[in-house]
Scaffold this motif. Sequence first.
Motif, PDB file in Angstrom:
ATOM      1  N   VAL A   1     -22.355 124.273 -26.185  1.00 44.76           N
ATOM      2  CA  VAL A   1     -22.905 125.342 -27.361  1.00 44.76           C
ATOM      3  C   VAL A   1     -24.291 125.530 -26.859  1.00 44.76           C
ATOM      4  O   VAL A   1     -24.749 126.464 -27.388  1.00 44.76           O
ATOM      5  N   VAL A   2     -24.951 123.938 -26.914  1.00 41.22           N
ATOM      6  CA  VAL A   2     -26.454 124.434 -26.241  1.00 41.22           C
ATOM      7  C   VAL A   2     -26.701 124.789 -25.098  1.00 41.22           C
ATOM      8  O   VAL A   2     -27.852 126.446 -25.072  1.00 41.22           O
ATOM      9  N   VAL A   3     -26.128 125.316 -23.637  1.00 46.24           N
ATOM     10  CA  VAL A   3     -26.333 126.006 -22.746  1.00 46.24           C
ATOM     11  C   VAL A   3     -26.214 127.927 -22.962  1.00 46.24           C
ATOM     12  O   VAL A   3     -26.841 128.399 -22.973  1.00 46.24           O
ATOM     13  N   LEU A   4     -24.884 127.553 -24.280  1.00 48.57           N
ATOM     14  CA  LEU A   4     -24.482 129.643 -24.061  1.00 48.57           C
ATOM     15  C   LEU A   4     -25.712 129.991 -25.357  1.00 48.57           C
ATOM     16  O   LEU A   4     -26.478 130.164 -25.141  1.00 48.57           O
ATOM     17  N   LEU A   5     -26.637 128.516 -26.084  1.00 52.11           N
ATOM     18  CA  LEU A   5     -27.649 129.263 -27.016  1.00 52.11           C
ATOM     19  C   LEU A   5     -28.620 129.289 -26.504  1.00 52.11           C
ATOM     20  O   LEU A   5     -29.258 130.267 -26.640  1.00 52.11           O
ATOM     21  N   LEU A   6     -29.254 128.447 -25.192  1.00 55.00           N
ATOM     22  CA  LEU A   6     -29.951 128.703 -24.516  1.00 55.00           C
ATOM     23  C   LEU A   6     -29.764 129.722 -23.775  1.00 55.00           C
ATOM     24  O   LEU A   6     -30.697 131.029 -23.204  1.00 55.00           O
TER      25      LEU A   6
ATOM     26  N   LEU B   1     -19.425 126.192 -17.535  1.00 54.79           N
ATOM     27  CA  LEU B   1     -20.362 126.808 -17.640  1.00 54.79           C
ATOM     28  C   LEU B   1     -21.828 127.639 -17.672  1.00 54.79           C
ATOM     29  O   LEU B   1     -21.423 128.584 -17.899  1.00 54.79           O
ATOM     30  N   LEU B   2     -21.440 128.149 -16.378  1.00 57.73           N
ATOM     31  CA  LEU B   2     -22.293 129.484 -15.454  1.00 57.73           C
ATOM     32  C   LEU B   2     -21.410 130.652 -15.508  1.00 57.73           C
ATOM     33  O   LEU B   2     -21.584 131.273 -15.590  1.00 57.73           O
ATOM     34  N   LEU B   3     -19.512 130.155 -15.411  1.00 56.91           N
ATOM     35  CA  LEU B   3     -19.159 131.330 -15.366  1.00 56.91           C
ATOM     36  C   LEU B   3     -19.322 132.466 -17.050  1.00 56.91           C
ATOM     37  O   LEU B   3     -19.530 132.975 -17.212  1.00 56.91           O
ATOM     38  N   TYR B   4     -19.194 131.448 -18.700  1.00 55.60           N
ATOM     39  CA  TYR B   4     -19.675 132.198 -19.369  1.00 55.60           C
ATOM     40  C   TYR B   4     -21.132 132.241 -19.691  1.00 55.60           C
ATOM     41  O   TYR B   4     -20.697 133.945 -20.317  1.00 55.60           O
ATOM     42  N   SER B   5     -21.956 131.791 -19.183  1.00 49.69           N
ATOM     43  CA  SER B   5     -23.076 132.356 -18.974  1.00 49.69           C
ATOM     44  C   SER B   5     -23.066 133.220 -18.586  1.00 49.69           C
ATOM     45  O   SER B   5     -24.233 134.371 -19.081  1.00 49.69           O
ATOM     46  N   SER B   6     -23.130 133.397 -17.209  1.00 48.74           N
ATOM     47  CA  SER B   6     -23.049 134.751 -16.349  1.00 48.74           C
ATOM     48  C   SER B   6     -22.070 136.758 -16.887  1.00 48.74           C
ATOM     49  O   SER B   6     -23.061 137.168 -16.740  1.00 48.74           O
TER      50      SER B   6
ATOM     51  N   ALA C   1     -20.728 140.262 -26.354  1.00 43.54           N
ATOM     52  CA  ALA C   1     -21.105 139.676 -25.019  1.00 43.54           C
ATOM     53  C   ALA C   1     -20.379 138.244 -25.864  1.00 43.54           C
ATOM     54  O   ALA C   1     -19.977 136.709 -24.973  1.00 43.54           O
ATOM     55  N   ALA C   2     -20.980 137.792 -27.520  1.00 41.71           N
ATOM     56  CA  ALA C   2     -20.100 136.650 -27.788  1.00 41.71           C
ATOM     57  C   ALA C   2     -19.120 136.566 -28.542  1.00 41.71           C
ATOM     58  O   ALA C   2     -17.910 135.709 -28.085  1.00 41.71           O
ATOM     59  N   ALA C   3     -18.055 137.918 -28.329  1.00 43.62           N
ATOM     60  CA  ALA C   3     -16.845 138.248 -28.165  1.00 43.62           C
ATOM     61  C   ALA C   3     -16.142 137.319 -26.863  1.00 43.62           C
ATOM     62  O   ALA C   3     -14.853 136.834 -26.846  1.00 43.62           O
ATOM     63  N   ALA C   4     -16.721 138.373 -25.598  1.00 40.06           N
ATOM     64  CA  ALA C   4     -16.872 137.671 -24.466  1.00 40.06           C
ATOM     65  C   ALA C   4     -16.932 136.267 -23.845  1.00 40.06           C
ATOM     66  O   ALA C   4     -15.785 136.266 -23.851  1.00 40.06           O
ATOM     67  N   VAL C   5     -16.569 135.647 -24.592  1.00 43.94           N
ATOM     68  CA  VAL C   5     -17.308 134.277 -24.599  1.00 43.94           C
ATOM     69  C   VAL C   5     -16.511 133.660 -24.910  1.00 43.94           C
ATOM     70  O   VAL C   5     -15.447 132.831 -24.993  1.00 43.94           O
ATOM     71  N   ALA C   6     -15.879 133.763 -26.066  1.00 49.41           N
ATOM     72  CA  ALA C   6     -15.471 133.163 -27.250  1.00 49.41           C
ATOM     73  C   ALA C   6     -13.632 133.144 -26.750  1.00 49.41           C
ATOM     74  O   ALA C   6     -12.683 132.420 -26.754  1.00 49.41           O
ATOM     75  N   ALA C   7     -13.386 134.647 -26.636  1.00 45.30           N
ATOM     76  CA  ALA C   7     -12.793 134.787 -26.274  1.00 45.30           C
ATOM     77  C   ALA C   7     -12.490 134.017 -24.440  1.00 45.30           C
ATOM     78  O   ALA C   7     -10.817 133.656 -23.926  1.00 45.30           O
TER      79      ALA C   7
ATOM     80  N   ILE D   1     -13.036 131.393 -23.589  1.00 45.06           N
ATOM     81  CA  ILE D   1     -12.518 129.816 -24.179  1.00 45.06           C
ATOM     82  C   ILE D   1     -11.541 129.637 -24.968  1.00 45.06           C
ATOM     83  O   ILE D   1     -10.872 128.845 -24.472  1.00 45.06           O
ATOM     84  N   GLY D   2     -11.244 130.785 -25.695  1.00 47.50           N
ATOM     85  CA  GLY D   2      -9.975 130.402 -26.606  1.00 47.50           C
ATOM     86  C   GLY D   2      -8.906 131.576 -25.939  1.00 47.50           C
ATOM     87  O   GLY D   2      -7.827 130.436 -26.547  1.00 47.50           O
ATOM     88  N   VAL D   3      -8.799 132.124 -25.335  1.00 45.94           N
ATOM     89  CA  VAL D   3      -7.494 132.647 -25.089  1.00 45.94           C
ATOM     90  C   VAL D   3      -6.901 132.107 -23.978  1.00 45.94           C
ATOM     91  O   VAL D   3      -4.978 131.713 -23.636  1.00 45.94           O
ATOM     92  N   PRO D   4      -7.050 131.488 -23.166  1.00 43.40           N
ATOM     93  CA  PRO D   4      -6.747 130.898 -21.998  1.00 43.40           C
ATOM     94  C   PRO D   4      -5.627 129.246 -22.485  1.00 43.40           C
ATOM     95  O   PRO D   4      -5.224 129.536 -22.577  1.00 43.40           O
TER      96      PRO D   4
END
Length: 539
Positions: A330-335, A419-424, A441-447, A449-452
């Motif tokens: 959560v912290v890294v994605l918000l930053l 974390l690097l993958l999600y941030s990139s 961007a938010a939807a792609a990161v959420a997907a 994290i949640g789809v796999p």
Amino acid sequence: MLQTWLERFGDANPQLFRELKGRLRRRNLIAAISGSLLVQLLVLLYFWGQLPVDMGRDRIANNYYCLSGSFIHNGKSMYGCLRDNAGELMILWDKWWLHICHALSTIALGGLLVGVIFMLVGNLANEQRRGTLNFIRLSPQTAKTIFLGKIFGVPSLVYLAVAVAVPLQLWSSLQGGYLLSDALLFYVVAGVSSFMFASFAVLYALLGGQQAWLGGILGALLVYPYMVLVFVSFDNKISRIDDGIWWHYPIAKLPIYTQLFVLASCLLLIYWMWAVLERRYHKPSATLLSKGQSYALNLCLHLYVLGFAVSLPNTPHLHDMTFFAGVSLVVVLLLTAAVAPQRQTLQDWARYRHFSRNSDRQQHYSLIRDLLWGEKSPALLAMLVNVAIAMGSWSGWVLFWERDRISALVGLVIVANLLLLYSSLAQWILWTKHRKRQIWAAAAVAASIGVPPLIWEIFDIAKYDVSGSGTDLPSLLWKISVFGASLSNSYQLSLWYFGLGCLMQVAVIATMAAQFSRQLKRVGQSELKQLVSGEEMMG
């Protein structure tokens, strides 16, 4: 003399004077005071109705607010409210006043926090719709002066209504057994809490929150658990835990420890919210935080949470690390969202950064320094630093574990790559030309994290055991694609599969980074160079 005082007050903070002048009218004052007195009267009447009623000695009274015990009545042993020598029921007035104090405190604090959020969000949203906030920016007032004027002026009627209830709340707290110092400290906590939630409301509105009702709902969701924490910290019966809770310090051993910890936490949040507020106000198109501020905030938050981790009462386990890795996520994605520049800013940086190199011949231009600290440069290297800070914090804790240290470190490496993958991925999508790229961007990161987990759960991949035999590659893919799976199952990874999994993750990250850099470089080319390149290709 009064006119002189008002002029001085208006000169000190014109925004506050403007807000108070528009709200402290006779009708509004009467409504706020009358509403507060009405609520206090209703509370008193309710608790007055809860007192036991003396129906005579022949009828046994039994009530929560009377002193109960066994006694002989008409030759029979009975249990109920006891009577004094004068024959009157023995009322527990201290308990009665204590409950009145709790009711008034809950209503006042809850109404204060939710009311402040609702009114500030609504006011600032209207200011932005009318464009008056941009007009205020042109004035010589500082951001601090303007926002303090908003915070203390817009909800002034709410403050007044709460202030009218203070005498009865103070009297009931003293009659209920609290010390005067407890009551005064509660007012300090309430005041700091109000300022913290007011700062949150201003920040929410400044970042684009337009619906006051939505801000009120979000505020209520945040206020409820916070109020529970505040009231627990003032409960002399609950706050008695001798064990170290934060950095092995027993902050719950005494109520004063818990109260001071709550105050320090609020002040910490206020500091960082105001850092964003002042930056956002003066530079609306800039990132929410500078890269240096993101490093400091990241370290601060991880040290704060790490204090609870190192004080866990039981031996740390991999599942504990999974929870704290989620905090880092959560912290890294918000930053990442806070330091990622806008597309136009990146275009300007890519196109004109060579002027920065030539503008100061005495100081050597460094691309690495620019990527680490520059406010207009891409955030890829800054994301790497933030991930390193997060994982370094947890690794320092893991090294002191009595067991599972190697497994936890292995899992943290895989988590760091994720974390690097999600941030990139977020940075890449934010770079696109889509109008709603923040949502995408938010939807792609959420997907990501949640789809796999859903896919692997459907195929039941988790049952496989990575033993290095070369027959269970799907399980390896599960561990390197599902966030946290590597921590709960890292003991199953062989060195070969660990290296292969990291290599696959790094390959994906490098591909996205290379693609992003290629697009950025292409945009950075001048129009003349693009034209010349096109003519050469045609020739």
